[in-house]
Design an enzyme around this catalytic site. Sequence first.
Site, PDB file in Angstrom:
ATOM      1  N   GLU B  66       0.827  -1.205   0.000  1.00 37.35           N
ATOM      2  CA  GLU B  66       0.000   0.000   0.000  1.00 37.35           C
ATOM      3  C   GLU B  66       0.861   1.254   0.000  1.00 37.35           C
ATOM      4  O   GLU B  66       1.806   1.378   0.793  1.00 37.35           O
ATOM      5  CB  GLU B  66      -0.899   0.067   1.234  1.00 37.35           C
ATOM      6  CG  GLU B  66      -1.696   1.366   1.252  1.00 37.35           C
ATOM      7  CD  GLU B  66      -2.490   1.623   2.530  1.00 37.35           C
ATOM      8  OE1 GLU B  66      -2.511   0.757   3.413  1.00 37.35           O
ATOM      9  OE2 GLU B  66      -3.087   2.712   2.614  1.00 37.35           O
ATOM     10  N   ASP B 134       9.450   5.691  15.270  1.00 39.12           N
ATOM     11  CA  ASP B 134       9.273   7.112  15.024  1.00 39.12           C
ATOM     12  C   ASP B 134       9.685   7.862  16.292  1.00 39.12           C
ATOM     13  O   ASP B 134       9.134   7.607  17.366  1.00 39.12           O
ATOM     14  CB  ASP B 134       7.789   7.374  14.677  1.00 39.12           C
ATOM     15  CG  ASP B 134       7.527   8.848  14.384  1.00 39.12           C
ATOM     16  OD1 ASP B 134       8.490   9.638  14.328  1.00 39.12           O
ATOM     17  OD2 ASP B 134       6.345   9.209  14.225  1.00 39.12           O
ATOM     18  N   ASP B 136      10.323  11.752  17.764  1.00 37.66           N
ATOM     19  CA  ASP B 136      10.053  13.142  17.417  1.00 37.66           C
ATOM     20  C   ASP B 136      10.561  14.060  18.523  1.00 37.66           C
ATOM     21  O   ASP B 136      10.258  13.847  19.696  1.00 37.66           O
ATOM     22  CB  ASP B 136       8.539  13.320  17.232  1.00 37.66           C
ATOM     23  CG  ASP B 136       8.237  14.559  16.414  1.00 37.66           C
ATOM     24  OD1 ASP B 136       8.924  15.580  16.606  1.00 37.66           O
ATOM     25  OD2 ASP B 136       7.314  14.494  15.594  1.00 37.66           O
TER      26      ASP B 136
END
Lengths: 458, 483
Positions: B66, B134, B136
């Site tokens: 995808e 991830d 941040d």
Amino acid sequence: MEIVRPQRKPPSGDAVPTLPLYRSAPPLEVRLEDFELYAMDRLRVLKGISDGLSRGKKPEEMEKLVTDLWKTHMRHPHAPDAANKDIISHFVLRLVYCRTEELRKWFLSNETALFRYRFLAQTPEAQRKLMAEFDLPYKAVSSTEFEGIKDKLSQVARLLGHSLPASDALFYKVPFEEVSELVAGRRVFIQKGYAYVAMNQVVSLVVTQFRSLQSKALILTNRKWTSTIREEEKDRLTPIVEALCTSYLGPDYSQPKEFSEVSIKDINQIAKSSFPLCMRHLFEKLREDHHLKHGGRMQLGLFLKGVGLKLEDALAFWKAEFSQKVGAERFDKEYAYSIRHNYGREGKRTDYTPYSCQKIISSTPGVGDHHGCPYRHFSEENLRAALCRMGVNSGAMEDVMEKVRNRHYQLACTITFEAIHGSSYDAGINHPNQYFTDSQKILKSKLHFGDVPSLKLM
Amino acid sequence: MSDDGREEADNQRDQMSIDAAEEVNPNHLKLYYGRLFPYADMFKWLSYGNDGKHPGCDASFFGRREFSFTLDNDVYLRFQSFNTLPDLENSIKDKSPSKIDIGPVYSVDPSKRHAYAQSGVNVFTPVERELVFDIDITDYDDVRYCCSGADVCLDCWPLMTVAIKVIDAALREDFGFNHILWVFSGRRGVHCWVCDGKARRLTNEQRAAIADYFRVYKGNENSGKKVSLAGPVLHPFLVRSYADFLKDFFETKLLSSQNLFLTEERYEKILEMIPDNSVTSELRGKWQQNTRRSSAPKEDINLVRWAQLKSTLQSGKQKGQGLRRCVEEIVFCFAYPRLDMEVSKHMNHLLKAPFCVHPKTGGYLDVLSVLEMNASAMKEDQFSHITRCYHVILSGRVCVPIDPDNCDEFDPTRVPMLSQLLGELNIEGRTADDGNVWDGTSLGKSIRFFRSSFLQPLLKSCKEEIESSYSSKLQQSKSSISW
């Protein structure tokens, strides 16, 4: 496994290991009565485990609970028969619980927990035997490798409060993916993709294997069930199988307890003080709309029967409401029958039992329906409002919502019960009528301190 | 960047207003996709060797992946899929998405999922996905004083660097992974893609286990201490993280760069983590005095106070492991990587593709659509978190790979920007059919690194994996025939 009627005891098998892995159905003959009875007994064990887990019991507490449950329900005077009961009951329940995703999940998680604690209770010798049975592809760590990582292994052992590994300690070297729970808790030393599992941790390893074995078996059983068994056994086993997973295992509350009786004039009062939220909601909607759809009439009607509302009173009660909407004549024609039916006075004359929490939670109310379990079927907003009306304080409210989020609906109801009655309630709510009865008990004991609406217990 | 180049580029492109640090011009994006985006490398990467001629290749593999596009008008296109490199390239060039996300490889072509859904059996399910992380910088706002939210500077960026070191070391040494790609997320943070076959096939439960292995933060804003390292000793992973990376980073960099002990407010925050009143009041007493009489100007007050804190806590008269552990807890609290756990736990979480250009325009809606698409995997508090730091998203910087072995040298303020690249392109004066157009631009270094350090070793082991699994399959079928 064959199911036969003749009352012949199966031969005792010596090869039965201490803990069966239920790999294939045994060639045992089972009496039909045992088929059901054994399954009920095992179900009581699994239900107890499920309750224990959802109450957040600690591993040590669970170990004790499982041992006790097993002793209480699965004991058999004759040892080989006990082993057979274990195996038979497992395979019956596998058939019962293979049929939907939700049932499979429930069965899998509780059977796995059962296995875990039974495994822990085994002797090290028996544990090693079981390890061998699983035919795990893992090698014990060699002594040269052990020396190289001894420091790290002792670090982890100290961290866990275990004794330091002796030089001949047994460790298994296992791909880390297969011991997720040990990895997640940093309870194992990992190097280059391999976890070094100590002998006292192999339960994680074995449980993972057991779980995946069972998971596959349930899928296969489901296929067999839908393709052949259901049809072949439609007159004999199918009804038993279909009844087993919905059957409630506590008292069924079909007869009002302790000769209690309730009359129509008290009903408003006790609804306010002692009805669980699901019934209170139905009751209020009935008063408001003068009507309830079928699901609601069944859920509330049978509950009221269990509470002690006699048939004549029930008819008067429902008529008083319904006639305001549909008229007395239509009530007599269309609705009275089903009320008499509930009381076993019509049709096949079964005395129907009030619904248990499990049944109510698994119902699927549609548009215009008010039955079901509010903790499960209400939106958060509506549930908060309803709890607020019941007088649940904001602290308890958050506890309730927390349980709801984790899908522990009965625990949410238990907390509500505790908040409203201002007393702890260890039993846990399993049945709306249990909620009612115990609420009345508490209120009655408080009567000395003030005028609390209550049933007259004769 | 080259100012001359930029000016020149500006002039040549008809005085289009370019403020590189502010806006991504849709026309610039088109040029970037038209001439610079490394399609072939992306295709090779995500094919994992299945684009070869070997009979063991799974020809449908890439086509079941995808992709999701965020378009300039805030339209969000999910479940895009492409069978070939030209399909992928043409679609991206045509749609010029302001953001490209990569999702999992599904059991069937995701663009045809509805057709499969009608068959009644639930066959549309993710089967492979890189293990992703991830991190941040906005999650570090309570431990950095130089910037907050949107901003990052060379004082706080090292928090990301040390995070890369800690996680990278554990992924390789503990979990045995080899093919790890670190990428500047363009959002003031970093993404990590673990691409080993074994990592791609982890279940959600196993992913969660790894994420939990990395987690040391417990509790919340209200519970005071956020790091709790219970037990008589630390786990070997935490020992390594502390000894090899965190301790040194905290003491030689973070203490002074963030001035962690400079003011009363700041040191009080640290004292809160010490559960012993006699210790804290002793230290507080010293430091309050210390503030009044101006200390020696040469001494760094942060270092002095940290040394005092350590010696008080570790001195013999302080009984109990708990207090000595406090030193480590404080270091972990300030310096240990803060992962966004949800991203790592679920196979179907989307993550921005490397070599994207982070847009500013449409940012807000962009965030909302990310929320929507990850709604199942996202909790409410994350929603507010992301909306809070929405303004982080700025500038047209390219999401370039970061070399974990040399991550100290990575400078987020010098990551190539779109306008700069286009400027360089014009200086080069090359045409599109020159082959590697990016070679002469600042992007060249990044793509070369991507190929040599990540892609080539990855494809080599993919090839080996495909060959060995094919031959074992052959072996199996042979033996079943002989039977």
